[in-house]
Scaffold this motif. Sequence first.
Motif, PDB file in Angstrom:
ATOM      1  N   ILE A 129     -15.100 -52.345 -26.554  1.00 33.26           N
ATOM      2  CA  ILE A 129     -13.938 -52.622 -26.083  1.00 33.26           C
ATOM      3  C   ILE A 129     -13.749 -51.436 -24.972  1.00 33.26           C
ATOM      4  O   ILE A 129     -13.010 -51.780 -23.912  1.00 33.26           O
ATOM      5  N   TYR A 147     -11.865 -58.526 -22.725  1.00 33.23           N
ATOM      6  CA  TYR A 147     -10.814 -58.234 -23.810  1.00 33.23           C
ATOM      7  C   TYR A 147      -9.304 -58.486 -23.211  1.00 33.23           C
ATOM      8  O   TYR A 147      -8.733 -57.516 -23.132  1.00 33.23           O
ATOM      9  N   ARG A 152      -5.557 -60.752 -26.850  1.00 32.52           N
ATOM     10  CA  ARG A 152      -6.005 -59.590 -27.670  1.00 32.52           C
ATOM     11  C   ARG A 152      -5.648 -59.651 -28.964  1.00 32.52           C
ATOM     12  O   ARG A 152      -6.604 -59.450 -29.946  1.00 32.52           O
TER      13      ARG A 152
END
Length: 318
Positions: A129, A147, A152
Amino acid sequence: MASGEYTRDQRYIATRITADGRDGYPVEPGRYRLVVSRACPWANRAIIVRRLLGLEDVLSMGVAGPTHDERSWSFGLDPGGRDPVLGIERLQEAFLSRFPGYDKGITVPAIVDVPSGAVVTNDFAQLTIDLSLEWTAFHRPGAPRLYPAELRDEIDEVNAVVFRDVNNGVYRAGFASSQDAYEKAYQQLFDRLDWLSDRLANQRYLVGDAITEADVRLFTTLARFDAVYHGHFKCNRSKLSEMPVLWAYARDLFQTPGFGDTIDFAQIKEHYYVVHRTINPTGIVPAGPDPSGWLTPHGRESLGGRPFGDGTPPVSDR
């Protein structure tokens, strides 16, 4: 555990490499080395994300061999058995450099601070991430949004159940030490795979219409399913190749630049069948399965979607 259930040690080093350097480790090109093994599904995620985002020139990568002993992963693939950048024989050395007496798992992926030779983090879930969110200044032009903020919450929800029941679920089945624990993990695994099949029957990717972190995390388990988990971990209700939707989905990703070109089936099999002697005492590595099926047509294009969203595929594997 008394119940025979396998519990993963998740005490990872939570230090983060961030754009603002708030943990003492700012994002800097050339400063860090990502240490992986191509055998490991958790490390495979980082290999894929680094490649998709085009971070090869700013974050170097050291590759440990597929087998290890109780001390840690080692660099037997490199000349002289040492990582050419870090100069170490075992990843353990980088952990002990920062934490003398370190008593938790020496795991990959790990990021090492090259100037000090000390590990920064091995928190595999946060690591990928952060590659997406903290290293943006160094992403290649056309890098995908793995992402995105608007997806999310849904990505996190999917990742949580996939980790519990699939990514870690295969290990909970394979390392169970009681029949009840094994059967519980087995049932949860295939219930979740059925749920994923239903979810993916009419959409090309797990969340949204492009590849995200969720697809990366599921793919690395599916890629190892028939070669390892079906037999070695007794996850044998069905092979991946006998689950039509998931098999097509996995082939679609495998044939997408950045995914299949990170997979080394020989190293994957060698790791599991040689290292796990409590499960496979002879250390014999199976010759199959035939990997050629991964390159057969999958037909998933008919569901629409764009693999890289508004971005572009990585140009070449380096």
